[in-house]
Scaffold this motif. Structure first.
Motif, PDB file in Angstrom:
ATOM      1  N   VAL A 832       0.867  -1.191   0.000  1.00  0.00           N
ATOM      2  CA  VAL A 832       0.000   0.000   0.000  1.00  0.00           C
ATOM      3  C   VAL A 832       0.897   1.232   0.000  1.00  0.00           C
ATOM      4  O   VAL A 832       1.652   1.476   0.947  1.00  0.00           O
ATOM      5  N   ILE A 833       0.831   2.033  -1.055  1.00  0.00           N
ATOM      6  CA  ILE A 833       1.689   3.206  -1.207  1.00  0.00           C
ATOM      7  C   ILE A 833       1.103   4.393  -0.457  1.00  0.00           C
ATOM      8  O   ILE A 833       1.801   5.092   0.272  1.00  0.00           O
ATOM      9  N   ASN A 834      -0.154   4.661  -0.643  1.00  0.00           N
ATOM     10  CA  ASN A 834      -0.832   5.708   0.114  1.00  0.00           C
ATOM     11  C   ASN A 834      -2.299   5.330   0.222  1.00  0.00           C
ATOM     12  O   ASN A 834      -2.680   4.199  -0.101  1.00  0.00           O
ATOM     13  N   SER A 835      -3.115   6.264   0.651  1.00  0.00           N
ATOM     14  CA  SER A 835      -4.511   5.934   0.944  1.00  0.00           C
ATOM     15  C   SER A 835      -5.333   5.641  -0.303  1.00  0.00           C
ATOM     16  O   SER A 835      -6.430   5.114  -0.203  1.00  0.00           O
ATOM     17  N   GLY A 893      -7.018   4.809  -7.604  1.00  0.00           N
ATOM     18  CA  GLY A 893      -8.401   5.141  -7.322  1.00  0.00           C
ATOM     19  C   GLY A 893      -9.007   4.395  -6.147  1.00  0.00           C
ATOM     20  O   GLY A 893     -10.220   4.200  -6.089  1.00  0.00           O
ATOM     21  N   LEU A 894      -8.171   3.937  -5.183  1.00  0.00           N
ATOM     22  CA  LEU A 894      -8.709   3.252  -4.011  1.00  0.00           C
ATOM     23  C   LEU A 894      -9.332   4.268  -3.053  1.00  0.00           C
ATOM     24  O   LEU A 894      -8.989   5.449  -3.062  1.00  0.00           O
ATOM     25  N   GLU A 895     -10.240   3.779  -2.238  1.00  0.00           N
ATOM     26  CA  GLU A 895     -10.847   4.640  -1.240  1.00  0.00           C
ATOM     27  C   GLU A 895     -10.074   4.522   0.072  1.00  0.00           C
ATOM     28  O   GLU A 895      -9.743   3.416   0.504  1.00  0.00           O
ATOM     29  N   PRO A 896      -9.767   5.662   0.716  1.00  0.00           N
ATOM     30  CA  PRO A 896      -9.005   5.611   1.971  1.00  0.00           C
ATOM     31  C   PRO A 896      -9.747   4.845   3.043  1.00  0.00           C
ATOM     32  O   PRO A 896     -10.967   4.757   3.065  1.00  0.00           O
ATOM     33  N   TYR A 897      -8.956   4.286   3.975  1.00  0.00           N
ATOM     34  CA  TYR A 897      -9.438   3.633   5.185  1.00  0.00           C
ATOM     35  C   TYR A 897     -10.502   2.598   4.857  1.00  0.00           C
ATOM     36  O   TYR A 897     -11.607   2.612   5.378  1.00  0.00           O
ATOM     37  N   SER A 898     -10.138   1.699   3.942  1.00  0.00           N
ATOM     38  CA  SER A 898     -11.067   0.663   3.496  1.00  0.00           C
ATOM     39  C   SER A 898     -10.340  -0.660   3.402  1.00  0.00           C
ATOM     40  O   SER A 898      -9.109  -0.719   3.300  1.00  0.00           O
ATOM     41  N   SER A 899     -11.108  -1.740   3.450  1.00  0.00           N
ATOM     42  CA  SER A 899     -10.578  -3.091   3.312  1.00  0.00           C
ATOM     43  C   SER A 899     -10.886  -3.583   1.901  1.00  0.00           C
ATOM     44  O   SER A 899     -12.017  -3.482   1.439  1.00  0.00           O
ATOM     45  N   TYR A 900      -9.861  -4.100   1.227  1.00  0.00           N
ATOM     46  CA  TYR A 900      -9.987  -4.582  -0.146  1.00  0.00           C
ATOM     47  C   TYR A 900      -9.547  -6.039  -0.227  1.00  0.00           C
ATOM     48  O   TYR A 900      -8.760  -6.534   0.612  1.00  0.00           O
ATOM     49  N   LYS A 901     -10.009  -6.710  -1.274  1.00  0.00           N
ATOM     50  CA  LYS A 901      -9.517  -8.035  -1.643  1.00  0.00           C
ATOM     51  C   LYS A 901      -9.123  -8.011  -3.106  1.00  0.00           C
ATOM     52  O   LYS A 901      -9.695  -7.255  -3.896  1.00  0.00           O
ATOM     53  N   PRO A 917      -5.325 -17.215  -4.558  1.00  0.00           N
ATOM     54  CA  PRO A 917      -6.125 -16.983  -3.347  1.00  0.00           C
ATOM     55  C   PRO A 917      -6.324 -15.492  -3.117  1.00  0.00           C
ATOM     56  O   PRO A 917      -5.441 -14.679  -3.381  1.00  0.00           O
ATOM     57  N   ASP A 918      -7.543 -15.148  -2.637  1.00  0.00           N
ATOM     58  CA  ASP A 918      -7.850 -13.732  -2.401  1.00  0.00           C
ATOM     59  C   ASP A 918      -6.867 -13.137  -1.407  1.00  0.00           C
ATOM     60  O   ASP A 918      -6.573 -13.717  -0.355  1.00  0.00           O
ATOM     61  N   LYS A 919      -6.334 -11.984  -1.725  1.00  0.00           N
ATOM     62  CA  LYS A 919      -5.396 -11.253  -0.880  1.00  0.00           C
ATOM     63  C   LYS A 919      -6.120 -10.066  -0.269  1.00  0.00           C
ATOM     64  O   LYS A 919      -6.761  -9.292  -0.978  1.00  0.00           O
ATOM     65  N   VAL A 920      -6.054  -9.942   1.023  1.00  0.00           N
ATOM     66  CA  VAL A 920      -6.719  -8.846   1.724  1.00  0.00           C
ATOM     67  C   VAL A 920      -5.709  -7.754   2.018  1.00  0.00           C
ATOM     68  O   VAL A 920      -4.586  -8.041   2.459  1.00  0.00           O
ATOM     69  N   PHE A 921      -6.054  -6.516   1.786  1.00  0.00           N
ATOM     70  CA  PHE A 921      -5.216  -5.396   2.180  1.00  0.00           C
ATOM     71  C   PHE A 921      -6.100  -4.218   2.571  1.00  0.00           C
ATOM     72  O   PHE A 921      -7.272  -4.164   2.229  1.00  0.00           O
ATOM     73  N   LYS A 922      -5.520  -3.330   3.314  1.00  0.00           N
ATOM     74  CA  LYS A 922      -6.258  -2.176   3.818  1.00  0.00           C
ATOM     75  C   LYS A 922      -5.542  -0.902   3.435  1.00  0.00           C
ATOM     76  O   LYS A 922      -4.312  -0.847   3.438  1.00  0.00           O
ATOM     77  N   THR A 923      -6.325   0.119   3.109  1.00  0.00           N
ATOM     78  CA  THR A 923      -5.746   1.423   2.824  1.00  0.00           C
ATOM     79  C   THR A 923      -5.737   2.248   4.104  1.00  0.00           C
ATOM     80  O   THR A 923      -6.633   2.122   4.945  1.00  0.00           O
ATOM     81  N   PRO A 951     -18.731  14.748   7.693  1.00  0.00           N
ATOM     82  CA  PRO A 951     -18.336  14.609   6.287  1.00  0.00           C
ATOM     83  C   PRO A 951     -18.980  13.389   5.637  1.00  0.00           C
ATOM     84  O   PRO A 951     -19.165  12.354   6.280  1.00  0.00           O
ATOM     85  N   THR A 952     -19.332  13.558   4.383  1.00  0.00           N
ATOM     86  CA  THR A 952     -19.874  12.424   3.623  1.00  0.00           C
ATOM     87  C   THR A 952     -18.853  11.300   3.517  1.00  0.00           C
ATOM     88  O   THR A 952     -19.185  10.122   3.588  1.00  0.00           O
ATOM     89  N   HIS A 953     -17.577  11.666   3.343  1.00  0.00           N
ATOM     90  CA  HIS A 953     -16.483  10.685   3.243  1.00  0.00           C
ATOM     91  C   HIS A 953     -15.470  10.993   4.337  1.00  0.00           C
ATOM     92  O   HIS A 953     -14.552  11.798   4.133  1.00  0.00           O
ATOM     93  N   PRO A 954     -15.620  10.361   5.528  1.00  0.00           N
ATOM     94  CA  PRO A 954     -14.662  10.668   6.609  1.00  0.00           C
ATOM     95  C   PRO A 954     -13.252  10.194   6.289  1.00  0.00           C
ATOM     96  O   PRO A 954     -12.294  10.775   6.788  1.00  0.00           O
ATOM     97  N   ASN A 955     -13.115   9.131   5.483  1.00  0.00           N
ATOM     98  CA  ASN A 955     -11.796   8.622   5.076  1.00  0.00           C
ATOM     99  C   ASN A 955     -10.909   8.300   6.266  1.00  0.00           C
ATOM    100  O   ASN A 955      -9.681   8.391   6.195  1.00  0.00           O
ATOM    101  N   GLY A 956     -11.499   7.973   7.413  1.00  0.00           N
ATOM    102  CA  GLY A 956     -10.740   7.637   8.597  1.00  0.00           C
ATOM    103  C   GLY A 956     -11.576   7.894   9.833  1.00  0.00           C
ATOM    104  O   GLY A 956     -12.789   8.062   9.784  1.00  0.00           O
TER     105      GLY A 956
END
Length: 1175
Positions: A832-835, A893-901, A917-923, A951-956
């Motif tokens: 993960v490089i940034n949010s 284009g990832l969304e901050p403070y989110s869990s992705y697979k 296999p699905d890889k889980v990562f978080k921003t 805020p509509t998008h707290p991002n954290g």
């Protein structure tokens, strides 16, 4: 004599084959047929060999299989039968072998550790899965230990040990501080592969008390933290420089064993002052290109996809200005078993022979063992048709009872491979799959293909008859294909009729009738002709057709190969196209296209639009056609043609075009032969053998082409063997077990004689020494069946006719058909490089498992949930494709403070392989968006009430809100700025102790631990004292005040008249003197007692705002788009951008967005405010 060819019939369902079957018996993929055929079990899906499960969730052990009849399933655990009926926590899915172990309702994952194996069985045999080792993941706590502070002298080396708890799988290690910020690393300070933090030399800035090692256990999504480590660096002068010393590995030599296909990681970390630089070499060789990478500031050597050739001695050299030190790592590459030839399923007829081959390699060499229906073959029931010869089982004269599933196990000390392959012996009477009484319609002189798709075991013999009592069809006028299709290369009117296909084998006979109708070709008997028309005139093109009475033609007109303009001037009739009121835009080529369900013909003509002459003038037109064509000097390969030109019609003839017709092969079709200058009326023409030539000549001038001349007399050349071979020879498989050889057939005149055929030859590249050849009729495709998947073949196609062969053709390389990739990319890692941005890495799959042309990799990724809201939403998967053999890619284009697979799949020409296999990562957290709204209500003399939305998008995780406000005086200048920090759980605030009758401007934004988000602004006014307001209103309405204002206005008018009179008389009005005496008040220093904030230091920077925005009546500020951009930062600014993209420096241009600057309201001032300003 009967001809046979191996090309498919024209209907799609007849060319499909059972992908997993390789045999002498082809099974068409007809759904009804497949439902009726028996088949031993085949394992279609199973869990991985090493299956680490989450101890908090239910354990699902996959085992899916197919077969006819459907198979039943059973399991063993640790080598013994596992009776699932006796364990209430274990269930098996319906119509499946998949086990579900209920952990979430009281079961313990540790109780179900062990080795599991699934068996799928029906009456034809039993298939078994791999040994699936079930282990629950573990994320133990850190052992408590007392950590003493480190006292280190400046310039010395230091190692901070992490020593994480032993987990399953091993944790990912990283170092952070108390603020959860990663500790910066460099050539001097870096983390080793074991997780320790190494300092080549310490500096005073390394002093801190919060060196914290974290262990992240991805499987359980937990993070364990070690107690903070304190480091204090004390200085001694001078600091002594030292030559390098290796911190890891120790000693001068070490060894490393790695498995083939894995990633080799070698590490060297050195102490010294100045900081040493690391360099890597391979003794006696070069580091492999395209597979070598340097990481951790070149302290780590990474070689991907290692092979036995990568074994050897690798030397790392650490060097600084004081000296150097080196270490040699002896690398040995071993290999778990890998397939050379995996056994493939066999479908045989009773009495046939076949073989199962199982070949694998590895280091050390793996041993091969065979099982039959899951039982070692040595103790399995005897089968007289079976003989085991090492890695091969030979079957001779099989019977139906020989059907079984065989397992090949290749194993060594580093692993094993297990493959199931069945032998299915079928005895089936003939069946014809082509629908009965099917009608075929063909244009005369075209090929006709009559299908007879069939199946039977043993393979049936196919015969064709014409008519109810007709005799069997034989002779050169028919071609009989191996798939049962009857081909009539040149169908004539007398070919019409009923044809009967008969299929028979020793178990029975069946027949089917199809019908053939031959239709007359569609022709244009009156074609559109070239037209020259004056502007605003009318023109008409004819297109009269002749067609078969049973076919319904449609006529379409095109202009310049596109639809006619949507213009009422274009009138389309039954046999013509008329254009009214012609304009210059109508100039172009008009084409008449006639379509039926069986054929299509077209003809074109050019329309030239010219200006209408004002007076009679010379008429320029296309030339008249040449005439009196004469042939002389006839030879085998040349002939002389002469003609007399027609009238050139006032435009000189620029050249003549000679065309020819081949009356033998393509009657009625004229081809371009050559062209000569307009001054020439004779030409020698080159001829080809076996062509019945006619020639015609077309004259061309600047206006256009003449009509063709009358054809010359015919001239038939003698036959000869072909001069050339087919062009564009290709070999591309359409299925995993075939090779489709195609070529461009020779034109009729290229055949050079009757009986044109082709000799098709092929051999597997670097495997076969001898060519396999077949002679086929005048077609353009041949299918080789039973080929291995995606292997190279050498191919050549040679033309021949009744007089001999063409020259030896050149060879081309083709490939048999592709199949879906076998394996998924491994070692998928996400950084993960940034949010909003992440980088994904994966190991490339071995090229042998791609089974086709590698096109690239696809990354599927999707958001699982937002970490701030903990609410799931509809999963929308996104796909990124990375072309070629790429091993990494960026996910924007990832969304901050989110869990992705995510997962990764390899792609070839056939499609996608299995997913990793699905890889889980978080921003990480980002800055929030602006608050959704800000309302200001309940104004009083000295207070205002503020309400806002989150805020509509707290991002954290929101930490607080920041409120800034400042007063705005009557000249729209801004007062002192006040800042208040508000807890994140508040949604309203009452501001007290404000000045009455004062406008305030508010700036409001939210904060996370990362920083502040964008702000929204609002203005509001406290109410005034009612008594003062009434007095001011009374003054403004008094009659004496109104009279005073009128007197002042009259005085100003008189002064203006006097000034105007003096200026006209030439006098000077002392404006300059007055300007010098009374400087512009806007550039004078401001005094503190007049409500301003000190002196101007820059007239540009401190100008009061000139414009504002009217506030909505409900005091609600909606979220606005920011107009802040680089355009707002004027040229010459000393600011710059940091590496992370943030802006530093100061504005020198517009500053309307700074809180310190004002933003005046556009509301008109009230009468009371106007009065205060005047007074």
């Amino acid at each position: 004599m009967m001809k046979k060819k191996s090309i498919p019939a024209s209907k799609p369902f007849l060319i499909l084959f059972l992908c997993q079957i390789i045999s002498a018996l082809d099974v068409p993929l007809d759904s009804k047929l497949l439902e009726e055929l028996s088949q031993p079990p085949t394992i279609t899906h199973q869990s991985p060999k090493d299956y680490i499960v989450d101890p908090r969730e239910n354990i699902v052990i996959q085992c899916e299989a197919k077969g006819k009849p459907p198979p039943s399933f059973s399991w063993t655990r640790n080598g013994t039968h596992f009776d699932i009926d006796k364990d209430a926590q274990v269930t098996m899915k319906p119509n499946s072998g998949t086990l579900v172990i209920n952990i979430m309702n009281g079961g313990k994952a540790e109780a179900y550790e062990g080795v599991y194996q699934c068996t799928a069985r029906n009456e034809r045999g039993a298939a078994i899965s791999n040994n699936i080792v079930i282990r629950p993941s573990r994320s133990p706590l850190w052992t408590k230990e007392k950590l003493e502070p480190h006292q280190v002298r400046e310039g010395d080396s230091l190692v901070l040990h992490c020593r994480p708890p032993v987990g399953l799988p091993p944790p990912i290690i990283f170092w952070m501080d108390n603020a959860f910020q990663r500790l910066p690393q460099s050539e001097r300070v870096s983390q080793g592969l074991n997780g320790d933090l190494y300092f080549s030399n310490v500096q005073p800035e390394d002093t801190r008390e919060d060196y914290i090692c974290y262990a992240r256990f991805n499987h359980t999504q937990t993070i364990q933290q070690k107690q903070p480590i304190s480091v204090k660096v004390f200085s001694t002068k001078p600091v002594t420089e030292r030559q390098p010393v290796l911190l890891t590995p120790t000693g001068s030599t070490s060894t490393k064993v790695e498995l083939r296909g894995n990633v080799l990681l070698l590490e060297c970390i050195a102490a010294g002052l100045p900081t040493p630089v690391i360099r890597w070499i391979k003794e006696g060789g070069e580091l492999p290109a395209n597979r070598t990478f340097f990481e951790n500031f070149k302290k780590t050597l990474k070689i991907i996809d290692v092979s036995e050739a990568d074994s050897g001695n690798y030397k790392c050299i650490a060097r600084n200005t004081m000296g150097s030190v080196h270490h040699v790592i002896s690398v040995t590459v071993k290999a778990a078993p890998y397939w050379i030839t995996a056994p493939r399923n066999l479908v045989l007829s009773p009495g046939e022979d076949g073989t199962l081959i199982c070949r694998a390699n590895g280091n050390p060499k793996p041993s091969i063992s065979w099982l039959a229906n899951g039982v070692p073959i040595a103790i399995a029931p005897e089968d007289p048709s079976r003989k085991v010869d090492g890695d091969t089982i030979i079957f001779s004269h099989v019977q139906e009872r020989s059907s079984a599933v065989y397992q090949c196990n290749a194993s060594n000390e580093y692993g094993y491979l297990l493959a199931n392959a069945f032998v299915n012996v079928l005895a089936e009477p003939p069946r014809i799959l082509t629908p009965a009484n099917k009608l075929y319609q063909v244009i005369a002189d075209s090929p006709a293909l009559l299908d007879c798709a069939y199946f039977g075991s043993p393979k049936p013999e196919i015969e064709w008859f014409k008519g109810v009592k007709g005799s069997i069809l034989r002779g050169n006028e028919y071609v009989f294909h191996d798939n049962g299709t009857l081909e009539i290369p040149v169908a004539q009117k007398d070919s019409t009729g009923t044809y009967t296909c008969v299929a028979r084998n020793e178990l029975g006979k069946i027949q089917n009738e199809v019908h053939l109708e031959i239709k007359d070709p569609t022709m244009i008997i009156k074609q559109p002709e070239y037209k020259v028309v004056q502007r605003y005139g009318q023109v008409s093109f004819e297109c009269i057709i002749k067609h078969d009475s049973t076919l319904l033609p449609t006529v379409i007109w095109l202009k310049d190969n596109d639809e006619l303009p949507d213009d009422e001037r274009f009138l389309v009739g039954k046999d013509n196209l008329t254009i009214m009121n012609v304009t210059d835009k109508d100039d172009g080529t008009y084409t008449c296209i006639v379509n039926t369900t069986l054929d299509s013909v077209s003809a074109s003509a050019v329309l030239t639009v010219v200006a209408a002459p004002p007076t009679p003038a010379i008429i320029y037109a296309r030339p008249n056609p040449p005439f009196d064509l004469e042939l002389t000097g006839q030879l085998e390969r040349t002939i002389d043609l002469s003609w007399i030109p027609g009238d050139e019609n006032n435009s000189p003839i620029t050249h003549f075009v000679i065309e020819y017709e081949d009356g033998l092969h393509e009657p009625g079709v004229w081809h371009y032969q050559t062209e000569v200058p307009g001054t020439q009326t004779t030409v020698q023409l080159k001829l080809s053998p076996y062509v019945n030539y006619s020639f015609r000549v077309v004259a061309v001038n600047k206006i256009g082409r003449s009509q063709p001349s009358e054809p010359s007399e015919q001239y038939l050349t003698k036959s000869a063997s072909p001069d050339e071979n087919p062009a564009n020879v290709q070999g591309i498989g359409s299925e995993p077990d075939n090779l489709v050889i195609t070529w461009e057939s020779l034109k009729g005149f290229q055949s050079n004689g009757p009986g044109l055929q082709y000799k098709v030859s092929w051999r597997q590249k670097d495997v076969d020494d001898e060519w396999t050849s077949v002679i086929v009729a005048n077609v353009s495709k041949y299918i080789v069946s039973g080929t291995p998947t995606f292997v190279p073949y050498e191919i050549k196609v040679q033309a021949l006719n009744d007089l001999g062969y063409a020259p030896e053709p050149s060879e081309v390389i083709g490939h048999s058909g592709e199949d879906l990739p076998m394996v998924a990319p491994g070692n998928v890692q996400v950084h993960v490089i940034n949010s909003t941005l992440a980088k994904v890495h994966w190991d490339p799959v071995p090229l042998k498992t791609v089974r086709g042309h590698l096109q690239g990799y696809k990354v599927y990724y999707w958001k699982v949930q937002s970490l701030s809201r903990r609410s799931r939403r509809h999963v929308e998967k996104k796909i990124l494709t990375f072309r070629g053999n790429k091993t990494f890619g960026m996910l924007p284009g990832l969304e901050p403070y989110s869990s992705y697979k995510l997962n990764v799949r390899v792609v070839n020409g056939k499609g996608e392989g299995p997913a990793s296999p699905d890889k889980v990562f978080k921003t990480p957290e980002g800055v929030p968006s602006s608050p959704s709204y800000l309302k200001i209500t309940n104004p009083t003399l000295d207070s205002l009430t503020l309400e806002w939305g989150s805020p509509t998008h707290p991002n954290g995780v929101l930490t607080s809100y920041i409120l800034k406000f400042q007063p705005i005086n009557n000249t729209h200048e801004l007062g002192p700025l006040v800042e208040i920090r508000i807890p994140a759980n508040e949604s309203s605030l009452i501001l007290k102790n404000l000045n009455y009758s004062t406008r305030y401007k508010f700036y409001f934004n939210a904060q996370t631990s990362v920083g502040s988000g964008s702000q929204i602004t609002e203005e509001a006014v406290t109410i005034m004292d009612e008594a003062m307001a009434s007095r001011q209103v009374d003054i403004a309405t008094q009659g004496w005040f109104i009279g005073l204002m009128c007197a002042v206005a009259l005085l100003i008018l008189i002064l203006l008249i006097v000034c105007f009179i003096r200026r006209n008389k030439g006098g000077k009005y002392p404006v300059k003197e007055k300007e010098d005496a009374h400087a512009d008040p806007e550039i004078q220093p401001m005094k503190e007692d007049d409500g301003t904030f000190g002196e101007y230091s820059d007239a540009e920077d401190h100008k009061p705002l000139k414009k504002g925005s009217r506030t909505p009546s409900d005091r609600t500020v909606k979220k606005e788009d920011s107009d802040d951009s680089l355009v707002d930062y004027g040229e010459g600014v000393n600011g710059q951008f940091n590496e992370d993209g943030s802006f530093i420096g100061q504005y020198s241009g517009k500053k309307e967005k700074e809180p310190a600057e004002g933003n005046e309201s556009s509301e008109a001032p009230s009468p009371v405010n106007a009065m205060n300003s005047f007074v």
